[in-house]
Design a protein around this motif. Structure first.
Motif, PDB file in Angstrom:
ATOM      1  N   UNK A 273       3.667 -12.534   1.910  1.00 18.61           N
ATOM      2  CA  UNK A 273       2.902 -11.849   2.954  1.00 18.61           C
ATOM      3  C   UNK A 273       3.831 -10.843   3.629  1.00 18.61           C
ATOM      4  N   UNK A 274       3.375  -9.600   3.670  1.00 15.61           N
ATOM      5  CA  UNK A 274       4.230  -8.463   4.005  1.00 15.61           C
ATOM      6  C   UNK A 274       3.924  -7.981   5.422  1.00 15.61           C
ATOM      7  N   UNK A 275       4.931  -7.865   6.291  1.00 14.01           N
ATOM      8  CA  UNK A 275       4.677  -7.457   7.675  1.00 14.01           C
ATOM      9  C   UNK A 275       4.566  -5.948   7.828  1.00 14.01           C
ATOM     10  N   UNK A 276       4.107  -5.530   8.984  1.00 16.28           N
ATOM     11  CA  UNK A 276       4.104  -4.117   9.332  1.00 16.28           C
ATOM     12  C   UNK A 276       5.555  -3.651   9.490  1.00 16.28           C
ATOM     13  N   UNK A 277       5.798  -2.405   9.201  1.00 18.11           N
ATOM     14  CA  UNK A 277       7.152  -1.863   9.268  1.00 18.11           C
ATOM     15  C   UNK A 277       7.797  -1.714   7.906  1.00 18.11           C
ATOM     16  N   UNK A 278       7.164  -2.269   6.869  1.00 22.06           N
ATOM     17  CA  UNK A 278       7.606  -2.036   5.493  1.00 22.06           C
ATOM     18  C   UNK A 278       6.359  -1.978   4.625  1.00 22.06           C
ATOM     19  N   UNK A 279       6.556  -1.720   3.339  1.00 26.71           N
ATOM     20  CA  UNK A 279       5.410  -1.644   2.431  1.00 26.71           C
ATOM     21  C   UNK A 279       5.531  -2.723   1.367  1.00 26.71           C
ATOM     22  N   UNK A 280       4.406  -3.086   0.816  1.00 24.56           N
ATOM     23  CA  UNK A 280       4.394  -4.051  -0.279  1.00 24.56           C
ATOM     24  C   UNK A 280       5.185  -3.526  -1.463  1.00 24.56           C
ATOM     25  N   UNK A 281       5.037  -2.231  -1.757  1.00 26.96           N
ATOM     26  CA  UNK A 281       5.760  -1.635  -2.877  1.00 26.96           C
ATOM     27  C   UNK A 281       7.260  -1.760  -2.745  1.00 26.96           C
ATOM     28  N   UNK A 282       7.780  -1.566  -1.527  1.00 25.42           N
ATOM     29  CA  UNK A 282       9.220  -1.687  -1.303  1.00 25.42           C
ATOM     30  C   UNK A 282       9.706  -3.097  -1.616  1.00 25.42           C
ATOM     31  N   UNK A 283       8.981  -4.081  -1.122  1.00 24.69           N
ATOM     32  CA  UNK A 283       9.400  -5.470  -1.323  1.00 24.69           C
ATOM     33  C   UNK A 283       9.312  -5.853  -2.797  1.00 24.69           C
ATOM     34  N   UNK A 284       8.235  -5.473  -3.469  1.00 22.36           N
ATOM     35  CA  UNK A 284       8.061  -5.809  -4.878  1.00 22.36           C
ATOM     36  C   UNK A 284       9.144  -5.145  -5.728  1.00 22.36           C
TER      37      UNK A 284
END
Length: 388
Positions: A273-284
């Motif tokens: 679960x991805x918080x505001x302030x970053x993107x899902x794409x960055x984490x993946x």
């Protein structure tokens, strides 16, 4: 039939997902709407996972519920999970909170408005597979272009004074690790374990979890407020990090061939679960770079999303909550995911609000209070009338 009786009936109609068969519950609701003077149609990709749509007349409001529920092992329950028992002011059973209680309140509110002579200026949709991502339900309906973007309310369970106006992002990943097998007596000097490769990635995910991503202004205020509501629900301090950090769960892991063989394969299913302030794409992308030997497939992704608290749907539902409860509504961001992510991406200003006991959702002894069902019905009635 009052809202509590309708909720009992809906709980008793089995619609666990998997397998995802919603034919019986869709047919029941179709008959209920028809008796209320509201036409509806069933839409399905496979004839088994059935969605129900009441198109309405010139709709300015979309009302959404989901018909599927998560499975329930019957052991340990106070009452069998699909009997819909009424006791001590609650309806007990799987789906009572998530979200057949909300569906029941929507339906009785619609019936009341229609019975009062007002033509509900809204479209109503009950989908089949919210619990497994929506490919046969909301995603399918949006792809078919059968829904027109408008203000949207999803009757998902929320705290009684807190409509949900935003949700964290979501990433569900499946990874397959490959190792170099060998005799266990020589490991780790000889051989490379696929299980330990997966373990190393899980350790890296803990590092990601320790980060916080800064936001500013109104977003910061809403996150802080939402964290306070979350802590109040679960009676635990320090839950602020749930909304500010990447939360991860290695939900399924399997691998290896035998205890004395260095593992040649390991499969890992992750939910993040991805918080505001970053993107899902960055984490993946960062996860992929730390698992170069793994084959990775993203089975579901969505970005963090929100509807501004000044949006019409947010102010109107907040006004109705205040009218019914006599207390000011407190809009919040949510830690989980729902069909709101698909709707917001498609241009629907979306808010969630519904009855339910948050701590029992997906758990043993799931239940919904009858007073909350009745209040939700009145809130939905007022919201519907505000769009007539």
């Amino acid at each position: 039939m009052d809202v509590s009786a309708l909720c009992r009936d809906l709980v008793r109609i089995r619609s666990e997902n998997p397998p995802g068969d919603t034919r019986d519950v869709a047919e029941y609701i179709h008959a209920f709407l028809l008796e209320s003077g509201i036409e509806s149609v069933v839409v399905s990709r496979d004839g088994r996972r059935c969605n129900l749509i009441a198109p309405g007349h010139n709709p300015g409001l979309l009302l959404v519920g989901h018909l599927d529920v998560v499975p329930a092992i019957p052991t340990g329950w106070r009452h069998p999970p699909f009997e819909g028992v009424e006791e001590e002011g609650y309806i007990w059973g799987r789906g009572s909170s998530d979200m057949k209680g909300g569906c029941a309140a929507l339906l009785t509110a619609l019936r009341r408005v229609a019975g009062e002579g007002d033509a509900p200026s809204c479209q109503v949709v009950f989908v089949c597979d919210e619990e497994t991502g929506g490919c046969h339900g909301m995603e399918y309906l949006l792809a078919k272009d059968v829904l027109r973007p408008c203000d949207t309310l999803i009757a998902e369970p929320t705290p009684r004074l807190s409509p949900c106006i935003g949700q964290k992002g979501l990433a569900r990943l499946s990874l397959s690790f490959s190792g170099e097998p060998g005799h266990s007596s020589l490991y780790p000097e000889i051989g490379r374990s696929a299980i330990m490769e997966a373990h190393a990635l899980i350790s890296f995910l803990q590092e990601i979890h320790e980060r916080e991503y800064p936001v500013s202004g109104e977003m910061e205020e809403i996150i802080a407020r939402s964290s306070g509501v979350l802590e109040g629900i679960f009676g635990t301090q320090g839950l602020d990090r749930v909304l500010r950090r990447v939360m991860f769960n290695p939900g399924v892991i399997s691998g290896g061939e035998k205890a004395n063989i260095v593992a040649e394969r390991c499969d890992l299913d992750l939910d993040l679960r991805i918080p505001w302030g970053c993107t899902t794409g960055e984490v993946v992308s960062e996860i992929a770079s730390h698992a170069p030997s793994a084959r990775m497939k993203a089975t579901s992704t969505s970005e963090p999303s929100f509807t501004p608290p000044s949006a019409t749907i947010a102010t109107r539902i907040s006004s109705e909550i205040g009218r019914v409860y006599g207390e000011e509504a407190v809009p919040i961001f949510q830690w989980a995911a729902s069909d709101a992510r698909h709707l917001r991406k498609a241009g629907f200003p979306t808010v969630e609000y519904g009855p339910g006991e948050i701590k029992t959702i997906h758990g043993i002894d799931e239940r919904v209070s009858i007073p909350s069902l009745k209040c939700a019905e009145e809130i939905y009635r007022g919201l519907i009338l505000s769009y007539c």
